[in-house]
Scaffold this active site. Structure first.
Site, short mmCIF file in Angstrom:
data_model
loop_
_atom_site.label_atom_id
_atom_site.label_comp_id
_atom_site.label_asym_id
_atom_site.label_seq_id
_atom_site.Cartn_x
_atom_site.Cartn_y
_atom_site.Cartn_z
N ALA A 257 0.80 -1.01 0.00
CA ALA A 257 0.06 0.07 0.01
C ALA A 257 0.74 1.33 -0.05
O ALA A 257 1.95 1.11 0.68
CB ALA A 257 -1.08 0.01 1.12
N PRO A 258 0.41 2.43 -0.51
CA PRO A 258 -0.75 2.29 -1.42
C PRO A 258 -0.87 1.89 -2.89
O PRO A 258 -1.89 2.23 -3.63
CB PRO A 258 -1.14 3.98 -1.58
CG PRO A 258 0.49 4.25 -1.55
CD PRO A 258 1.35 3.70 -0.88
N GLY A 259 0.36 1.24 -3.18
CA GLY A 259 0.06 0.47 -4.50
C GLY A 259 0.69 1.04 -5.65
O GLY A 259 0.57 0.45 -6.63
N LYS A 261 4.08 0.70 -6.43
CA LYS A 261 4.94 -0.32 -7.20
C LYS A 261 4.18 -1.40 -7.69
O LYS A 261 4.42 -1.96 -8.74
CB LYS A 261 6.01 -0.53 -6.19
CG LYS A 261 6.84 0.57 -5.74
CD LYS A 261 8.04 0.08 -4.76
CE LYS A 261 9.00 1.51 -4.16
NZ LYS A 261 7.97 2.04 -3.18
N ASP A 324 9.17 -4.07 -0.14
CA ASP A 324 9.28 -2.57 0.05
C ASP A 324 8.92 -2.29 1.63
O ASP A 324 7.79 -1.91 1.99
CB ASP A 324 8.46 -1.93 -0.74
CG ASP A 324 8.62 -0.41 -0.68
OD1 ASP A 324 9.60 0.14 -0.20
OD2 ASP A 324 7.74 0.43 -1.33
N CYS A 377 12.67 3.46 1.93
CA CYS A 377 13.10 4.76 1.60
C CYS A 377 13.55 5.40 2.93
O CYS A 377 13.49 6.52 3.36
CB CYS A 377 11.82 5.52 1.47
SG CYS A 377 10.61 5.41 2.66
C1 LIG Z 1 6.82 1.64 2.18
S1 LIG Z 1 5.26 1.42 2.31
C2 LIG Z 1 5.06 0.60 0.99
C3 LIG Z 1 4.80 1.45 -0.25
C4 LIG Z 1 4.31 0.94 -1.52
N1 LIG Z 1 4.99 -0.33 -1.71
C5 LIG Z 1 4.28 1.81 -2.63
O1 LIG Z 1 5.21 1.63 -3.58
O2 LIG Z 1 3.23 2.20 -2.92
C6 LIG Z 1 5.22 0.05 3.76
C7 LIG Z 1 3.80 -0.61 3.81
O3 LIG Z 1 3.98 -1.80 4.52
C8 LIG Z 1 2.87 -1.99 5.32
N2 LIG Z 1 3.36 -3.03 6.32
C9 LIG Z 1 3.83 -2.92 7.53
N3 LIG Z 1 4.15 -3.94 8.06
C10 LIG Z 1 3.66 -5.02 7.33
C11 LIG Z 1 3.83 -6.18 7.53
N4 LIG Z 1 4.16 -6.94 8.39
N5 LIG Z 1 3.17 -7.01 6.43
C12 LIG Z 1 2.55 -6.55 5.40
N6 LIG Z 1 2.56 -4.97 5.49
C13 LIG Z 1 3.17 -4.40 5.99
C14 LIG Z 1 2.32 -0.76 5.82
O4 LIG Z 1 1.05 -0.86 5.91
C15 LIG Z 1 2.67 0.08 4.43
O5 LIG Z 1 1.65 0.32 3.71
#
Ligand SMILES: C[S@@+](CC[C@H](N)C(=O)[O-])C[C@H]1O[C@@H](n2cnc3c(N)ncnc32)[C@H](O)[C@@H]1O
Length: 440
Positions: A257-259, A261, A324, A377
Site C-alpha cells: 500500500a498504497p500500491g 509499485k 518494500d 525509503c
Molecule cells: C513503504 S510502504 C509501501 C509502499 C508501497 N510499496 C508503494 O510503493 O506504494 C510500507 C507498507 O508496509 C505495510 N506493512 C507494514 N508492516 C507490514 C507487514 N508486517 N506485512 C505487510 N505489510 C506491512 C504498511 O502498512 C505500509 O503500507
C-alpha cells in the site's frame, strides 16, 4: 469582525501543526482534513506554511521561547502554533509584515483565542522591532531544522555528504509522475501539460517519467481518471525495472500500500501469471484497490502480516518478490517534513527487527531461481546495507545481483552493499535497493 480567507488559512495552518506536533497525526492526514477547503494558490500557501514551519521548527521555537514569558497550556496551546505560523511568515515568507501580523492576530478569533490577541500582536511586533530573526539557536542540528538524533546519524553515516543530505532534505520535492505508455507517450503528455501552463520536463533516468517543478492538484491533470499516470518519485520508479519481470511469472508485492509499485509492476509486465499485493493495514489496502482500479490493473489483494505466511500463503512459490519494507522514511523527509518530528530514535530497532523477519519469511516463499528485491525509503545503514549484510551471513546461498550500470551511476553513497540513493540525487528521494537471487 468576520474572518477573511487570510485569517482562515493561518488558523488552519496552526490547527494542522497542532495535530502533527501535539497529537502525532501525520501531515498527510492533518492537511488532508483542511486542504480540500481550498484551491490553487490558497491550497499551496496553506501547505507551504505548514511544511515551512516543520522545516524550521527548532528555530521558530527558539525565537518563541525568548518572546513568550511562559508556555501556553491547555486549550490555549494551539495559539503557540499560531505564533509559530506568524514567525514563519515574518522570517521566511514574502508576505508583508503588516499582512503577516494582522492576519495572524485575526486568526486567533477562529481558534477561540480572542483574549490573547493583544499578546500575539505584541509578540509578533517585538519580533520585528528587535530583529529577533538575527539570533539563531546554537545547536547545529536546530539550525538545520533537524532533531539531534537524525542530524547526528546523518553526520556519522555520511561524514562527507551530511550537509548536502540535510540541505536536500529541507528542499521542496518536485512532483514526479509515471506515465503509462500503453495510454499516452511521455512527449504527448508533456505537450498536454504545457497547454495547461504546467511546467514539466522529461527525466534522463526514466523513460516513462515526467517531472513537474511545482506540485498541483493532479486530479485535474490530463488523463487522471483514465489512468494515464501515477504520482511516483523517480527513486520508487526503479523497483519495477530492477525486478526484471518476465511473462507468466508469479509476483508478490508484500508491503504494497498504497500500491504505487504494484501498479508499476503490472504496467511493466502485463502478462504475469499473477500479482499478489499484501498489506497489513486494511485502510491502506483500500487505497491499493482504488489506485489499481483507476490505473486499470488487477491484482490479488490480501490483508495480512506478510511474515505470517501460514495465515495467507497457499504454498505456491513466487518468481519475484518485492519487499518494500516499513522503515524510518528518512529518505523522504523533503516530501514529508513531519517525519523528522514524528519518528523517534527508539523506532529504529523495532523497524530493523520487523524488516529482518519479513526478509527471512519472504525468502522461504521465493522460488529457487527467483529474485527478491529489498527496498526502503531510508538512508540509515541499519535498515539497509547492514540489514542485508546480516541476512547474507545467515543465508550464504543468497547471491547479490549487481545493479544495472546506468542506475549505479547514481549511487552516491559509499556503501559497498546495495544501491543507496541519497535525497536529491538525480532529483529523487532517498531510497535503498538490494536485489537477491536464490540459486536454483
Ligand atoms: C513503504 S510502504 C509501501 C509502499 C508501497 N510499496 C508503494 O510503493 O506504494 C510500507 C507498507 O508496509 C505495510 N506493512 C507494514 N508492516 C507490514 C507487514 N508486517 N506485512 C505487510 N505489510 C506491512 C504498511 O502498512 C505500509 O503500507
Amino acid at each position: 469582525m468576520s474572518a477573511n480567507l487570510g485569517q482562515q488559512l493561518r488558523a488552519d495552518a496552526a490547527w494542522v501543526l497542532y495535530q502533527i506536533l501535539e497529537k502525532g497525526m501525520s501531515s498527510k492526514q492533518a492537511l488532508g482534513q483542511r486542504l480540500p477547503d481550498y484551491e490553487g494558490r490558497d491550497r499551496a500557501w496553506l501547505q507551504e506554511m505548514v511544511f515551512g514551519c516543520l522545516r524550521t521548527l527548532p528555530i521558530l521555537q527558539f525565537w518563541l521561547r525568548g518572546l513568550l514569558d511562559k508556555p501556553l497550556k491547555g486549550r490555549k496551546k494551539i495559539l503557540e502554533h499560531l505564533l509559530l505560523v506568524g514567525l514563519y511568515q515574518l522570517a521566511y515568507s514574502r508576505v508583508s509584515e503588516h499582512a503577516a501580523v494582522s492576519e495572524t492576530v485575526g486568526a486567533a478569533d477562529l481558534l477561540k483565542g480572542t483574549t490573547l490577541k493583544a499578546l500575539i500582536n505584541a509578540i509578533l511586533r517585538t519580533f520585528i522591532r528587535e530583529n529577533v530573526q538575527e539570533t539563531l539557536p546554537e545547536s547545529p542540528a536546530a539550525q538545520a531544522g533537524m532533531p539531534n538524533w537524525i542530524f547526528k546519524s546523518i553526520q556519522a553515516n555520511y561524514p562527507e555528504r551530511a550537509t548536502e543530505i540535510i540541505q536536500a532534505s529541507n528542499e521542496k520535492a518536485p512532483l514526479w509522475l509515471r506515465i503509462n505508455p500503453a495510454y499516452i507517450s511521455t512527449t504527448d503528455f508533456l505537450a498536454q501539460l504545457e497547454n495547461m501552463q504546467i511546467e514539466a520536463q522529461l527525466s534522463d533516468i526514466h523513460p516513462d517519467a515526467v517531472i513537474c517543478s511545482r506540485s498541483g492538484d493532479v486530479t485535474r491533470f490530463p488523463g487522471y481518471d483514465e489512468g494515464w499516470f501515477s504520482v511516483q518519485d523517480g527513486a520508487a520508479q526503479l523497483a519495477a525495472h530492477l525486478l526484471d519481470l518476465q511473462p507468466h511469472q508469479r509476483v508478490l508485492d508484500c508491503c504494497a500500500a498504497p500500491g504505487g509499485k504494484t501498479a508499476h509492476i503490472l504496467a511493466t509486465q502485463p502478462d504475469l501469471a499473477e500479482c499478489v499485493a499484501i498489506d497489513s493495514d486494511p485502510h491502506r489496502l483500500v487505497r491499493v484497490e482504488e489506485n489499481l482500479e483507476r490505473l486499470q490493473h488487477t491484482a490479488t489483494l490480501i490483508c495480512a502480516e506478510a511474515q505470517r505466511i501460514d495465515e495467507w500463503h497457499g504454498g505456491e512459490l513466487f518468481d519475484r518478490i518485492l519487499l518494500d519494507a516499513p522503515c524510518s522514511a528518512t529518505g523522504v523527509i523533503r516530501r514529508h517534513p513531519d517525519i523528522r518530528w514524528l519518528r523517534q530514535a527508539s523506532d529504529i530497532a523495532p523497524l530493523v527487527s520487523i524488516q529482518a523477519e519479513l526478509l527471512q519469511q519472504m525468502w522461504q516463499i521465493l522460488k529457487p531461481g527467483g529474485k527478491l528485491l529489498y527496498a526502503t525509503c531510508s538512508i540509515f545503514p541499519e535498515e539497509n546495507a547492514q540489514q542485508i549484510q546480516a541476512f547474507v551471513e545467515q543465508h550464504p546461498e543468497a547471491e547479490l545481483i549487481e545493479m544495472p550500470s546506468q542506475i549505479m551511476a547514481n549511487n552516491t553513497s559509499n556503501n559497498a552493499m546495495g544501491l543507496q540513493i541519497l535525497p536529491g540525487t538525480g532529483n529523487m528521494d532517498g531510497f535503498y535497493y538490494e536485489l537477491l537471487h536464490k540459486p536454483a
